[in-house]
Design an enzyme around this catalytic site. Structure first.
Site, short mmCIF file in Angstrom:
data_model
loop_
_atom_site.label_atom_id
_atom_site.label_comp_id
_atom_site.label_asym_id
_atom_site.label_seq_id
_atom_site.Cartn_x
_atom_site.Cartn_y
_atom_site.Cartn_z
CE LYS B 45 4.39 -29.30 -6.70
NZ LYS B 45 4.86 -28.16 -7.51
CD GLU B 69 10.41 -32.89 -7.17
OE1 GLU B 69 9.41 -32.79 -6.44
OE2 GLU B 69 10.53 -32.25 -8.22
CB THR B 283 2.19 15.07 -2.16
OG1 THR B 283 3.45 15.17 -1.52
CG2 THR B 283 2.17 16.00 -3.35
N GLY B 284 1.93 16.69 0.78
CA GLY B 284 2.36 17.90 1.48
C GLY B 284 1.25 18.68 2.14
CB THR B 288 3.36 13.13 7.48
OG1 THR B 288 3.39 12.41 6.26
CG2 THR B 288 4.41 12.58 8.42
CD GLU B 311 3.99 8.70 1.63
OE1 GLU B 311 3.93 9.70 2.38
OE2 GLU B 311 3.25 8.53 0.65
CD1 TRP B 324 4.77 20.56 11.95
CD2 TRP B 324 4.78 18.32 11.82
NE1 TRP B 324 4.77 20.22 10.62
CE2 TRP B 324 4.78 18.86 10.50
CE3 TRP B 324 4.79 16.94 11.98
CZ2 TRP B 324 4.78 18.04 9.37
CZ3 TRP B 324 4.78 16.13 10.86
CH2 TRP B 324 4.79 16.68 9.56
CB SER B 454 -19.78 10.35 15.87
OG SER B 454 -19.51 11.67 16.27
#
Lengths: 96, 505
Positions: B45, B69, B283-284, B288, B311, B324, B454
């Site tokens: 507040k 206050e 996963t895997g 990514t 991750e 890659w 598309s």
């Protein structure tokens, strides 16, 4: 028993302000003969003083001296409470 | 006749400048009125009150802060962390305190009183700085200082009247006992009930969640319901308007490369710019990688790319990309890539969202990847997560950039995740990555499940991953049940013949 510095804040020229001033005068005359300074401040005229002293309620009586600093709120018609606030053991007879 | 008696709906509003608040209040707080802001202890507040004034000052509007206050010194110190230099504003005559905090000295009550001095001080402060904003924080504290509640109500009422007369837009904060219950505990709603905002700090599944709700604005409209908000160092309250956001983005037929030629082919010539692509899989199985290629594909076109990674660490991402054939380092040096790594646990979802938005604003990317969205699932409640996904999607769509989000499915074969359920309808394209078991061997499949605006391939194609990235090959011809997670070989009658024809014809 030291010297008393008293400030009484009021807001405007109201009946409540008048009553507070009257009550304070009477208490001082009886209990503090000659040993006090009293100043009445109208918040409407001196808002900055009220700001500096953080006044919310009126009437408010501030006792700066002798220490400790005390703040007494209301029209001061509760005499016992006023004397307690001012640290005064009553000498004379005061009837409200 | 009161001055506002016959005024039609649509009272003037004062934009607050608090991010998101003006959206959900449809323009700000009712001008020259007092709005009651209630909330439990710790519901921000005071921050709200101070920020209302701080944003006013940024817009050239001075303000008065009445504190029942905390002392002004405490408020100055506490708000410094939010980036507001109140003492400087005081020196410049833009901010005035009315200190009505409890006094340390002993106070005696000796007769009747009123709180007229408070009113005079507030009016004086408003006139002194020429304020048109004021905040009173919080009225609960004055009920602790004085026992005569009738006197307090009377002065609060008079303060409200004075604000209206002086043209001051004000907020008054008040404590509520519970998040969902009576608006406040002092019966002040009776005279400031025209406008009520509720701040909540709810404990849900052991996680704190802040929300703000406009309960009512008399004579003017507002968005209904609770909206999440967060308090950010250096900024203050940021409201996340979610459903109030407008879906006004245009659409386009411009194609952008996905970073993988085969995938472009499957999508009918690339992703659409201004679209959100969801890549979902176990996963895997290459999510990514797909995000990495999406970044690399952008950089090759000279686009600015931004990757939010939840991750993996920066080092891991660089190493993966390298494996890659993608050089993140070079992309960064060219100013075409910004990677933002953060563990989901370090902040609340609201904080993550605001931080991501800010990063996007700063970098102004042409494409954005989030890897993975579902990593954030574990740090929040389902409700917060849904709001986060919606909020992120809306912000990205407003920017009209290409985006790729990844989501991890909980089971290795098939299945859907919470993310899928929340996001699938607002994404423009969904790409599934799946493990496929064929004759005791794990292989990988990719399919474009949907692509808005598309044509796209309907086949599930096999892909493999090597040092050059992802290679998408032919469709799985004789496997069924991949999507449901129970792939089965099937050789229906005459199928081999049909297959022969297909490959020769």
């Amino acid at each position: 028993m030291g010297h008393y510095t008293l400030k009484l804040y009021v807001t405007g020229n109201t009946a409540r302000a008048e009553r507070a001033i009257r009550n304070l005068r009477r208490i001082c005359e009886i209990e503090l003969q000659g040993r006090y300074e009293m100043r009445v401040i109208d918040v409407l005229e001196r808002p900055q003083l009220a700001e500096d002293d953080r006044i919310l309620a009126t009437p408010t009586l501030i006792k700066r001296l002798p220490p400790p600093l005390r703040r007494i709120i209301g029209d001061l018609s509760d005499v016992e409470e006023v004397l307690l606030g001012l640290d005064i053991q009553p000498l004379g007879e005061i009837s409200a | 006749m009161p001055d506002d008696g016959g005024r039609p709906v649509g009272l003037a509003k004062e934009p607050t400048g608090i991010p998101g608040l003006d959206t959900i209040t449809l323009g700000g707080l009712p001008k020259a009125r007092t709005t009651l802001v209630t909330g439990t202890a710790g519901s921000a507040k005071t921050v709200f009150a101070a920020q209302f004034l701080a944003e006013g000052i940024r817009r050239g509007v001075p303000g008065v802060f009445v504190s029942f206050e905390e002392t002004p010194e405490d408020i100055r110190n506490n708000m410094r962390g939010l980036g507001w230099e109140i003492d400087a504003w005081e020196d410049e005559g833009k901010w005035a305190f009315v200190d009505a905090s409890p006094r340390p000295e002993e106070t005696f009550i000796a007769g009747r009183y009123d709180l007229g001095a408070l009113l005079v001080r507030i009016e004086n402060a408003v006139e002194r700085v020429g304020a048109s904003r004021a905040a009173i924080d919080s009225i609960g504290a004055i009920f602790m200082q004085f026992s005569d509640t009738a006197v307090i109500r009377q002065v609060l009422l008079r303060i409200n009247v004075a604000f209206k007369r002086l043209g001051v837009t004000a907020i008054m904060t008040a404590e509520s006992v519970t998040d969902y219950g009576e608006v406040s505990r002092f019966g002040v709603e009776e005279f400031v009930a025209d406008n009520v905002i509720i701040l909540r700090n709810i404990l849900e599944d052991e996680k704190r969640r802040r929300t703000i709700e406009t309960l009512k604005f008399r004579g003017t409209s507002h968005q209904k319901g609770e909206y999440p908000f967060t308090v950010i160092p250096g900024e203050g309250i940021v409201v996340i308007p979610l459903s109030a956001m407008e879906l006004k983005q245009g659409s386009t037929n411009v194609r952008i490369p996905s970073g993988n030629e085969n995938l472009d082919e499957m999508c009918g010539g690339g992703f659409l710019r201004d679209s959100i692509v969801l890549v979902t899989g176990a996963t895997g199985c290459g999510k990514t990688l797909m995000a990495t290629e999406f970044m690399a594909g952008g950089a090759r076109e000279g686009e600015r790319c931004m990757l939010f990674a939840f991750e993996e660490s920066r080092e891991q991402l660089f190493r993966n990309a390298n494996g890659w054939g993608v050089e993140f380092g070079q992309m960064e040096r060219d100013g075409l890539l910004r990677i933002d790594c953060m563990y989901p646990e370090v902040a609340s979802l609201e904080d993550h969202l605001v931080r991501m938005r800010r990063a996007i604003e700063e970098f102004e990317p042409d494409r954005i990847a989030v890897d993975s969205l579902s990593a954030l699932e574990r740090v929040s409640t389902v409700k917060s997560y849904r709001e986060f996904v919606l909020g992120l999607t809306c912000s990205v769509k407003q920017l009209q950039v290409g985006a790729l989000f990844t989501a991890t499915t909980p089971s290795l074969l098939g299945g859907t995740s919470v993310t899928d359920a929340h996001i699938s309808t607002i994404t423009d394209a969904i790409i599934l990555l799946r493990y496929v078991e064929v004759l005791g061997e794990m292989r990988r499949g990719v399919a474009v499940l949907k692509m808005r605006g598309s044509m796209h391939e309907k086949e599930i194609r096999e892909f493999r991953i090597d040092a050059e990235g992802m290679h998408i090959g032919n469709a799985f011809r004789n496997v069924t049940g991949i999507l449901s997670g129970s792939p089965q070989q099937y050789v229906p009658y005459g199928d081999l013949k049909r297959a022969d024809r297909m490959f020769t014809g």
